[in-house]
Design an enzyme around this catalytic site. Structure first.
Site, PDB file in Angstrom:
ATOM      1  N   ASP A   1       8.036 -14.822 -36.166  1.00 55.62           N
ATOM      2  CA  ASP A   1       9.400 -14.301 -36.296  1.00 55.62           C
ATOM      3  C   ASP A   1       9.546 -13.494 -37.578  1.00 55.62           C
ATOM      4  O   ASP A   1       9.158 -13.960 -38.652  1.00 55.62           O
ATOM      5  CB  ASP A   1      10.365 -15.489 -36.403  1.00 55.62           C
ATOM      6  CG  ASP A   1      11.278 -15.589 -35.218  1.00 55.62           C
ATOM      7  OD1 ASP A   1      11.348 -14.639 -34.417  1.00 55.62           O
ATOM      8  OD2 ASP A   1      11.928 -16.649 -35.079  1.00 55.62           O
TER       9      ASP A   1
ATOM     10  N   GLU B   1      15.150 -10.137 -33.860  1.00 53.10           N
ATOM     11  CA  GLU B   1      16.364 -10.360 -33.089  1.00 53.10           C
ATOM     12  C   GLU B   1      17.154  -9.068 -32.929  1.00 53.10           C
ATOM     13  O   GLU B   1      17.508  -8.435 -33.934  1.00 53.10           O
ATOM     14  CB  GLU B   1      17.226 -11.424 -33.783  1.00 53.10           C
ATOM     15  CG  GLU B   1      16.549 -12.782 -33.821  1.00 53.10           C
ATOM     16  CD  GLU B   1      17.415 -13.853 -34.475  1.00 53.10           C
ATOM     17  OE1 GLU B   1      18.605 -13.598 -34.762  1.00 53.10           O
ATOM     18  OE2 GLU B   1      16.883 -14.960 -34.684  1.00 53.10           O
TER      19      GLU B   1
ATOM     20  N   LYS C   1       8.187 -10.947 -33.488  1.00 53.03           N
ATOM     21  CA  LYS C   1       9.475 -10.970 -32.784  1.00 53.03           C
ATOM     22  C   LYS C   1      10.579 -10.665 -33.790  1.00 53.03           C
ATOM     23  O   LYS C   1      10.502 -11.096 -34.946  1.00 53.03           O
ATOM     24  CB  LYS C   1       9.675 -12.352 -32.159  1.00 53.03           C
ATOM     25  CG  LYS C   1      11.075 -12.626 -31.609  1.00 53.03           C
ATOM     26  CD  LYS C   1      11.091 -13.830 -30.710  1.00 53.03           C
ATOM     27  CE  LYS C   1      11.432 -15.142 -31.379  1.00 53.03           C
ATOM     28  NZ  LYS C   1      12.718 -15.190 -32.078  1.00 53.03           N
TER      29      LYS C   1
ATOM     30  N   ASP D   1      11.701 -18.626 -37.068  1.00 52.27           N
ATOM     31  CA  ASP D   1      12.393 -18.811 -38.349  1.00 52.27           C
ATOM     32  C   ASP D   1      13.328 -20.026 -38.280  1.00 52.27           C
ATOM     33  O   ASP D   1      13.987 -20.374 -39.267  1.00 52.27           O
ATOM     34  CB  ASP D   1      13.101 -17.537 -38.828  1.00 52.27           C
ATOM     35  CG  ASP D   1      14.166 -17.043 -37.881  1.00 52.27           C
ATOM     36  OD1 ASP D   1      14.338 -17.652 -36.802  1.00 52.27           O
ATOM     37  OD2 ASP D   1      14.840 -16.045 -38.209  1.00 52.27           O
ATOM     38  N   SER D   2      13.310 -20.721 -37.121  1.00 48.27           N
ATOM     39  CA  SER D   2      13.924 -22.053 -37.040  1.00 48.27           C
ATOM     40  C   SER D   2      13.251 -22.969 -38.067  1.00 48.27           C
ATOM     41  O   SER D   2      13.763 -24.044 -38.378  1.00 48.27           O
ATOM     42  CB  SER D   2      13.790 -22.624 -35.627  1.00 48.27           C
ATOM     43  OG  SER D   2      12.460 -22.473 -35.154  1.00 48.27           O
TER      44      SER D   2
ATOM     45  N   GLU E   1      18.275 -16.133 -25.399  1.00 51.05           N
ATOM     46  CA  GLU E   1      18.765 -17.370 -26.019  1.00 51.05           C
ATOM     47  C   GLU E   1      20.218 -17.652 -25.637  1.00 51.05           C
ATOM     48  O   GLU E   1      21.106 -16.827 -25.863  1.00 51.05           O
ATOM     49  CB  GLU E   1      18.617 -17.310 -27.553  1.00 51.05           C
ATOM     50  CG  GLU E   1      19.115 -18.597 -28.202  1.00 51.05           C
ATOM     51  CD  GLU E   1      18.527 -18.902 -29.565  1.00 51.05           C
ATOM     52  OE1 GLU E   1      17.669 -18.148 -30.047  1.00 51.05           O
ATOM     53  OE2 GLU E   1      18.935 -19.933 -30.135  1.00 51.05           O
TER      54      GLU E   1
END
Ligand code: KIV
Length: 292
Positions: free
Chosen positions: A118, A148, A146, A79-80, A215
Protein backbone atom coordinates in the site's frame (compact mmCIF):
# COMPACT_ATOMS: atom_id res chain seq x y z
CA UNK A 1 56.17 9.12 -16.73
CA UNK A 2 55.14 8.39 -13.12
CA UNK A 3 52.31 10.90 -13.46
CA UNK A 4 51.02 9.20 -16.65
CA UNK A 5 51.23 5.75 -15.05
CA UNK A 6 49.42 7.05 -11.96
CA UNK A 7 46.67 8.58 -14.09
CA UNK A 8 46.42 5.35 -16.10
CA UNK A 9 45.99 3.23 -12.94
CA UNK A 10 43.46 5.64 -11.48
CA UNK A 11 41.45 5.52 -14.72
CA UNK A 12 41.61 1.72 -14.87
CA UNK A 13 40.58 1.45 -11.24
CA UNK A 14 37.68 3.89 -11.71
CA UNK A 15 36.43 2.10 -14.88
CA UNK A 16 36.58 -1.30 -13.17
CA UNK A 17 34.58 0.03 -10.22
CA UNK A 18 32.05 1.56 -12.60
CA UNK A 19 31.70 -1.70 -14.57
CA UNK A 20 31.35 -3.71 -11.37
CA UNK A 21 28.53 -1.41 -10.20
CA UNK A 22 26.83 -1.61 -13.60
CA UNK A 23 26.86 -5.44 -13.70
CA UNK A 24 25.82 -5.69 -10.09
CA UNK A 25 22.80 -3.43 -10.81
CA UNK A 26 21.98 -5.40 -13.97
CA UNK A 27 22.08 -8.73 -12.14
CA UNK A 28 20.00 -7.29 -9.30
CA UNK A 29 17.32 -5.94 -11.66
CA UNK A 30 17.19 -9.17 -13.66
CA UNK A 31 16.88 -11.17 -10.46
CA UNK A 32 14.08 -8.90 -9.25
CA UNK A 33 12.29 -9.22 -12.57
CA UNK A 34 12.40 -13.03 -12.50
CA UNK A 35 11.56 -13.01 -8.79
CA UNK A 36 8.47 -10.86 -9.38
CA UNK A 37 7.39 -12.39 -12.66
CA UNK A 38 7.09 -15.82 -11.03
CA UNK A 39 4.59 -14.49 -8.55
CA UNK A 40 2.26 -12.67 -10.92
CA UNK A 41 -0.58 -15.07 -11.65
CA UNK A 42 -2.94 -14.38 -14.53
CA UNK A 43 -5.68 -12.86 -12.42
CA UNK A 44 -7.81 -11.97 -15.46
CA UNK A 45 -7.78 -15.65 -16.47
CA UNK A 46 -8.80 -16.62 -12.93
CA UNK A 47 -11.74 -14.21 -13.25
CA UNK A 48 -12.73 -15.68 -16.62
CA UNK A 49 -12.54 -19.22 -15.22
CA UNK A 50 -14.59 -18.20 -12.17
CA UNK A 51 -11.72 -19.09 -9.79
CA UNK A 52 -12.00 -16.95 -6.67
CA UNK A 53 -8.93 -14.92 -5.74
CA UNK A 54 -7.82 -14.94 -2.11
CA UNK A 55 -5.95 -12.09 -0.44
CA UNK A 56 -4.94 -11.29 3.15
CA UNK A 57 -2.74 -8.71 4.82
CA UNK A 58 0.61 -9.31 6.49
CA UNK A 59 2.99 -6.89 8.14
CA UNK A 60 5.78 -9.15 9.40
CA UNK A 61 7.94 -12.11 8.39
CA UNK A 62 6.27 -15.00 10.29
CA UNK A 63 2.73 -14.06 9.27
CA UNK A 64 3.79 -13.57 5.66
CA UNK A 65 5.54 -16.94 5.62
CA UNK A 66 2.54 -18.71 7.18
CA UNK A 67 0.10 -17.16 4.67
CA UNK A 68 2.41 -17.90 1.78
CA UNK A 69 2.92 -21.53 2.82
CA UNK A 70 -0.86 -21.93 3.06
CA UNK A 71 -1.29 -20.98 -0.61
CA UNK A 72 -2.88 -17.54 -0.52
CA UNK A 73 -2.85 -15.76 -3.92
CA UNK A 74 -2.07 -12.21 -2.76
CA UNK A 75 -0.41 -10.83 0.37
CA UNK A 76 -1.02 -7.14 0.98
CA UNK A 77 1.16 -5.04 3.23
CA UNK A 78 -1.79 -2.77 3.91
CA UNK A 79 -1.53 0.60 5.55
CA UNK A 80 -4.02 -0.93 8.01
CA UNK A 81 -0.59 -1.58 9.56
CA UNK A 82 -1.12 1.77 11.27
CA UNK A 83 -4.20 0.55 13.13
CA UNK A 84 -3.63 -3.14 13.85
CA UNK A 85 0.14 -3.09 14.42
CA UNK A 86 1.28 0.43 15.25
CA UNK A 87 -1.71 1.46 17.38
CA UNK A 88 -2.68 4.58 15.42
CA UNK A 89 -6.30 5.74 15.33
CA UNK A 90 -6.53 5.43 11.53
CA UNK A 91 -4.27 5.00 8.49
CA UNK A 92 -3.63 8.70 7.89
CA UNK A 93 -0.50 8.81 10.07
CA UNK A 94 1.31 5.91 8.40
CA UNK A 95 4.63 6.97 6.86
CA UNK A 96 6.48 5.73 3.81
CA UNK A 97 9.41 4.61 5.99
CA UNK A 98 7.09 2.48 8.14
CA UNK A 99 5.51 0.88 5.09
CA UNK A 100 8.88 0.15 3.48
CA UNK A 101 10.26 -1.35 6.69
CA UNK A 102 7.31 -3.77 6.96
CA UNK A 103 7.31 -4.53 3.23
CA UNK A 104 10.95 -5.67 3.50
CA UNK A 105 10.06 -7.95 6.42
CA UNK A 106 7.09 -9.46 4.54
CA UNK A 107 9.13 -9.91 1.36
CA UNK A 108 11.57 -12.14 3.27
CA UNK A 109 8.72 -14.55 4.03
CA UNK A 110 6.99 -14.67 0.64
CA UNK A 111 7.89 -17.16 -2.08
CA UNK A 112 4.76 -17.88 -4.10
CA UNK A 113 2.13 -15.19 -3.47
CA UNK A 114 2.00 -11.81 -5.15
CA UNK A 115 3.19 -9.22 -2.63
CA UNK A 116 1.25 -5.96 -2.96
CA UNK A 117 2.25 -2.90 -0.93
CA UNK A 118 0.00 0.00 0.00
CA UNK A 119 1.24 3.47 -0.86
CA UNK A 120 0.55 5.65 2.19
CA UNK A 121 -1.30 8.95 2.10
CA UNK A 122 0.53 11.88 0.43
CA UNK A 123 3.13 9.65 -1.22
CA UNK A 124 1.31 9.81 -4.58
CA UNK A 125 0.04 13.37 -4.82
CA UNK A 126 1.52 13.77 -8.33
CA UNK A 127 2.27 11.20 -11.07
CA UNK A 128 6.03 11.76 -10.61
CA UNK A 129 5.81 11.24 -6.86
CA UNK A 130 3.63 8.14 -7.41
CA UNK A 131 6.25 6.51 -9.65
CA UNK A 132 9.07 7.42 -7.27
CA UNK A 133 7.18 5.88 -4.34
CA UNK A 134 6.15 2.79 -6.33
CA UNK A 135 9.81 2.17 -7.27
CA UNK A 136 10.81 2.29 -3.60
CA UNK A 137 8.27 -0.45 -2.86
CA UNK A 138 9.55 -2.57 -5.74
CA UNK A 139 13.08 -2.15 -4.35
CA UNK A 140 11.73 -3.28 -0.96
CA UNK A 141 10.47 -6.52 -2.56
CA UNK A 142 6.88 -5.74 -3.61
CA UNK A 143 5.55 -7.27 -6.82
CA UNK A 144 2.81 -4.62 -7.12
CA UNK A 145 1.56 -1.47 -5.42
CA UNK A 146 -1.87 -0.15 -4.46
CA UNK A 147 -3.19 3.35 -3.90
CA UNK A 148 -6.63 4.65 -2.96
CA UNK A 149 -8.67 6.42 -5.65
CA UNK A 150 -10.36 5.92 -9.00
CA UNK A 151 -10.96 8.54 -11.69
CA UNK A 152 -9.32 11.17 -9.46
CA UNK A 153 -5.99 9.27 -9.64
CA UNK A 154 -5.91 8.04 -13.22
CA UNK A 155 -2.77 10.06 -14.02
CA UNK A 156 -0.89 8.52 -11.10
CA UNK A 157 -2.08 5.00 -12.03
CA UNK A 158 -1.09 5.44 -15.68
CA UNK A 159 2.33 6.74 -14.66
CA UNK A 160 2.89 3.70 -12.42
CA UNK A 161 1.74 1.12 -14.98
CA UNK A 162 3.68 2.85 -17.79
CA UNK A 163 6.78 2.58 -15.60
CA UNK A 164 6.26 -1.21 -15.79
CA UNK A 165 5.01 -1.61 -12.21
CA UNK A 166 2.01 -3.84 -11.50
CA UNK A 167 -0.84 -1.93 -9.95
CA UNK A 168 -3.88 -2.83 -7.83
CA UNK A 169 -6.60 -0.18 -7.52
CA UNK A 170 -8.76 0.56 -4.47
CA UNK A 171 -12.17 2.24 -4.72
CA UNK A 172 -15.31 2.50 -2.57
CA UNK A 173 -14.68 3.43 1.04
CA UNK A 174 -11.20 4.93 1.17
CA UNK A 175 -9.72 4.71 4.69
CA UNK A 176 -7.15 7.42 3.93
CA UNK A 177 -10.11 9.84 3.59
CA UNK A 178 -11.86 8.75 6.78
CA UNK A 179 -11.30 12.12 8.45
CA UNK A 180 -12.88 14.13 5.60
CA UNK A 181 -15.74 11.64 5.39
CA UNK A 182 -16.34 11.48 9.15
CA UNK A 183 -16.35 7.66 9.38
CA UNK A 184 -16.30 4.33 7.53
CA UNK A 185 -19.51 4.45 5.49
CA UNK A 186 -20.87 2.01 2.93
CA UNK A 187 -20.60 3.24 -0.69
CA UNK A 188 -23.05 2.85 -3.57
CA UNK A 189 -26.26 3.50 -1.70
CA UNK A 190 -27.50 6.15 -4.13
CA UNK A 191 -27.75 5.95 -7.92
CA UNK A 192 -25.14 8.69 -8.36
CA UNK A 193 -22.71 6.97 -5.98
CA UNK A 194 -23.19 3.65 -7.78
CA UNK A 195 -22.56 5.32 -11.16
CA UNK A 196 -19.45 7.08 -9.83
CA UNK A 197 -18.09 3.74 -8.60
CA UNK A 198 -18.66 2.15 -12.00
CA UNK A 199 -16.86 5.09 -13.64
CA UNK A 200 -13.98 4.65 -11.18
CA UNK A 201 -13.75 0.92 -11.90
CA UNK A 202 -13.69 1.47 -15.67
CA UNK A 203 -11.11 4.24 -15.31
CA UNK A 204 -8.67 2.17 -13.25
CA UNK A 205 -9.01 -0.77 -15.65
CA UNK A 206 -8.25 1.52 -18.60
CA UNK A 207 -5.27 3.00 -16.72
CA UNK A 208 -3.73 -0.49 -16.48
CA UNK A 209 -4.69 -1.86 -13.05
CA UNK A 210 -4.62 -5.67 -12.89
CA UNK A 211 -7.34 -5.78 -10.21
CA UNK A 212 -9.44 -3.47 -8.07
CA UNK A 213 -10.31 -3.63 -4.38
CA UNK A 214 -13.94 -2.69 -3.62
CA UNK A 215 -14.15 -1.63 0.02
CA UNK A 216 -17.55 -1.60 1.76
CA UNK A 217 -19.62 -1.28 -1.41
CA UNK A 218 -23.31 -2.27 -1.58
CA UNK A 219 -23.28 -5.95 -2.66
CA UNK A 220 -25.49 -5.42 -5.70
CA UNK A 221 -23.33 -2.52 -6.93
CA UNK A 222 -20.21 -4.67 -6.40
CA UNK A 223 -21.90 -7.36 -8.54
CA UNK A 224 -22.64 -4.85 -11.32
CA UNK A 225 -19.04 -3.59 -11.29
CA UNK A 226 -17.72 -7.16 -11.31
CA UNK A 227 -19.80 -7.93 -14.41
CA UNK A 228 -18.87 -4.69 -16.15
CA UNK A 229 -15.06 -4.89 -16.11
CA UNK A 230 -12.44 -7.37 -17.33
CA UNK A 231 -10.11 -7.15 -14.32
CA UNK A 232 -10.98 -8.95 -11.09
CA UNK A 233 -12.74 -7.19 -8.25
CA UNK A 234 -11.43 -8.05 -4.78
CA UNK A 235 -14.09 -7.29 -2.20
CA UNK A 236 -13.86 -6.36 1.45
CA UNK A 237 -17.27 -6.01 3.06
CA UNK A 238 -18.78 -5.84 -0.45
CA UNK A 239 -20.70 -9.12 -0.67
CA UNK A 240 -20.08 -12.46 -2.32
CA UNK A 241 -20.24 -11.50 -6.01
CA UNK A 242 -16.71 -10.10 -6.24
CA UNK A 243 -14.04 -12.13 -8.06
CA UNK A 244 -12.06 -12.46 -4.85
CA UNK A 245 -12.01 -11.47 -1.21
CA UNK A 246 -9.50 -9.65 0.97
CA UNK A 247 -9.43 -9.25 4.74
CA UNK A 248 -7.16 -7.78 7.35
CA UNK A 249 -5.58 -10.93 8.81
CA UNK A 250 -5.91 -9.64 12.37
CA UNK A 251 -9.71 -9.51 11.86
CA UNK A 252 -9.84 -13.00 10.34
CA UNK A 253 -7.86 -14.65 13.12
CA UNK A 254 -9.19 -12.58 16.03
CA UNK A 255 -5.89 -10.88 16.84
CA UNK A 256 -7.35 -7.41 17.31
CA UNK A 257 -10.19 -8.11 19.78
CA UNK A 258 -10.93 -4.47 20.57
CA UNK A 259 -12.64 -3.93 17.24
CA UNK A 260 -13.93 -6.30 14.56
CA UNK A 261 -15.72 -4.91 11.47
CA UNK A 262 -19.35 -6.04 11.14
CA UNK A 263 -18.74 -7.89 7.87
CA UNK A 264 -16.00 -10.16 9.31
CA UNK A 265 -16.65 -13.65 10.69
CA UNK A 266 -13.41 -14.51 12.51
CA UNK A 267 -12.10 -18.04 11.95
CA UNK A 268 -9.97 -18.09 15.12
CA UNK A 269 -9.54 -16.38 18.48
CA UNK A 270 -5.81 -15.85 18.57
CA UNK A 271 -6.01 -12.98 21.09
CA UNK A 272 -7.70 -15.39 23.53
CA UNK A 273 -4.96 -17.98 22.94
CA UNK A 274 -2.29 -15.36 23.68
CA UNK A 275 -4.06 -14.32 26.88
CA UNK A 276 -4.40 -17.97 27.95
CA UNK A 277 -0.71 -18.73 27.29
CA UNK A 278 0.44 -15.57 29.11
CA UNK A 279 -1.78 -16.34 32.13
CA UNK A 280 -0.37 -19.90 32.23
CA UNK A 281 3.19 -18.54 32.09
CA UNK A 282 2.53 -15.99 34.85
CA UNK A 283 0.94 -18.64 37.03
CA UNK A 284 3.61 -21.30 36.66
CA UNK A 285 6.39 -18.72 37.14
CA UNK A 286 4.83 -17.27 40.27
CA UNK A 287 3.78 -20.62 41.76
CA UNK A 288 6.66 -22.85 40.74
CA UNK A 289 9.37 -20.32 40.00
CA UNK A 290 9.96 -21.79 36.54
CA UNK A 291 9.33 -20.21 33.19
CA UNK A 292 9.05 -23.66 31.55
O1 KIV B 1 -4.85 -1.37 4.33
C1 KIV B 1 -5.45 -2.42 4.09
O2 KIV B 1 -5.33 -3.41 4.80
C2 KIV B 1 -6.33 -2.44 2.94
C3 KIV B 1 -7.28 -3.58 2.81
C4 KIV B 1 -8.27 -3.52 3.87
C5 KIV B 1 -7.89 -3.67 1.48
O3 KIV B 1 -6.27 -1.57 2.13
Amino acid sequence: MAVIAGAYFALAFWSAALLRRFFHKLAFSAQRLIFRAGRMKDFRQMKRRGEKITALTAYDYPTARLLDETGIDIILVGDSLGMVVLGYKDTTGVTLEEMLHHTRAVARGVKQALLVADMPIHTYDTPEQAVETARKFVDAGAGAVKLEGGLSHVEQIEAITQAGIQFMAHIGMLPQRVREEGGYRIKGRTQSEAEALLTDARAVEKAGAFSVVLEIVVADVARQITNAIGIPTIGIGSGKHCDGQILVTHDLIGLFPWFTPKFVSPEARVAEEIRRAVRAFIERTRNRGMGR
